[in-house]
Write an enzyme that holds these catalytic residues in place. Structure first.
Site, short mmCIF file in Angstrom:
data_model
loop_
_atom_site.label_atom_id
_atom_site.label_comp_id
_atom_site.label_asym_id
_atom_site.label_seq_id
_atom_site.Cartn_x
_atom_site.Cartn_y
_atom_site.Cartn_z
CB THR A 298 39.43 46.73 17.30
OG1 THR A 298 39.12 45.44 17.83
CG2 THR A 298 38.21 47.63 17.42
N GLY A 299 39.23 48.50 14.55
CA GLY A 299 39.43 49.84 13.98
C GLY A 299 39.23 49.83 12.48
CB SER A 300 39.04 52.57 10.02
OG SER A 300 40.24 53.23 10.38
CB THR A 301 43.82 49.94 9.61
OG1 THR A 301 43.88 51.37 9.76
CG2 THR A 301 44.82 49.52 8.56
CB ALA B 66 49.25 51.19 15.64
CE LYS C 221 46.58 47.57 18.87
NZ LYS C 221 45.65 48.18 17.92
N GLY D 251 42.77 53.74 20.50
CA GLY D 251 41.89 54.85 20.08
C GLY D 251 40.44 54.40 19.97
CD GLU E 84 43.01 47.00 19.87
OE1 GLU E 84 43.79 47.78 20.45
OE2 GLU E 84 42.22 47.35 18.99
#
Ligand code: 5RP
Length: 222
Positions: free
Chosen positions: A32-35, A87, A98, A100, A107
């Site tokens: 999960t997240g932008s990366t 991360a 992790k 954020g 996760e």
């Protein structure tokens, strides 16, 4: 290179790494997240070369499905070949902070099941000592004050993430100024507080590989 381009570069490097290892029945865990979003977008190009995915959040599941990539329930899956996720911080032992984005519990579950945990990040995430980034802790709502007091007694400063509810219906406390010199000890101490669901330290089960994108390209630790 911009940070967005570094994220795309590291996501593409992860796809390039796993591609030759894929089989028709391979299931991939997705973070999960932008990366992780960049990874999902890169994965779309090879979606016919594996069986499907398990997502670590509702947001990632939606993005995967938007690309026409199958999303399985984790309980239906016997084996997860890879877990690929970003991360907030990483050290050279591949221990991570992790959460954020607030998805830390799912996760950690998906990472626990995966044969190979590949963390992808731009090289600003590599730090000598974890803890500048506030450490997220998922907490059962009614235990918030109790858990906050216990965190203070461990030396941290908990800050309630206002208005945020996790996919599991819980709240997040972000711990500032915590001494994380011994990450496994801190991870275990937080896990022992009644009311804590999970914390964002990935030290007992660190990443197996850390892909870091910088101006000179992508390097791999682990
Ligand atoms: C979400 C996470 C993310 O992996 C972490 O916050 C990094 O996100 P980004 O790739 O947007 O920097 O743990 O819960």
């Amino acid at each position: 290179m911009s940070q967005d381009n570094l994220k795309k570069a590291v996501a593409e490097a992860a796809v390039k790494f796993i591609r030759p290892k894929l089989e028709k029945d391979t299931v991939i865990g997705v973070g999960t997240g932008s990366t992780a979003n960049c990874f999902i977008d890169a994965l779309a190009a090879i979606k016919d070369e594996f069986n499907g995915t398990v997502a670590s959040s509702e947001a990632s599941a939606k993005r995967l499905q938007g690309h026409g990539i199958k999303v399985h329930e984790l309980n239906q899956i016997d084996q997860l070949a890879f877990y690929v996720d970003g991360a907030d911080e990483a050290n050279e032992r591949l221990e991570l902070i992790k959460g954020g984005g607030g998805a830390l519990t799912r996760e950690k579950i998906v990472a626990a099941v995966a044969d190979l945990f590949i963390c992808i990040a731009d090289d600003s995430k590599l730090v000598p000592l974890l803890g500048t980034f506030p450490l997220p802790v998922e907490v059962i709502p009614m235990a918030r004050s109790h858990v906050a007091r216990e965190i203070v007694s461990l030396g941290g400063k908990p800050v309630y993430r206002n208005g945020f509810v996790t996919d599991n219906g819980n709240i997040i406390l972000d711990i500032h100024h915590m001494d994380i010199g011994r990450p496994i000890k801190v991870e275990e101490a937080l896990n022992h507080i009644t009311g804590v669901v999970c914390n964002g330290l990935f030290a007992r089960r660190p990443a197996d590989k850390l892909f870091l994108a910088g101006p000179e390209g992508v390097r791999i630790l682990g």
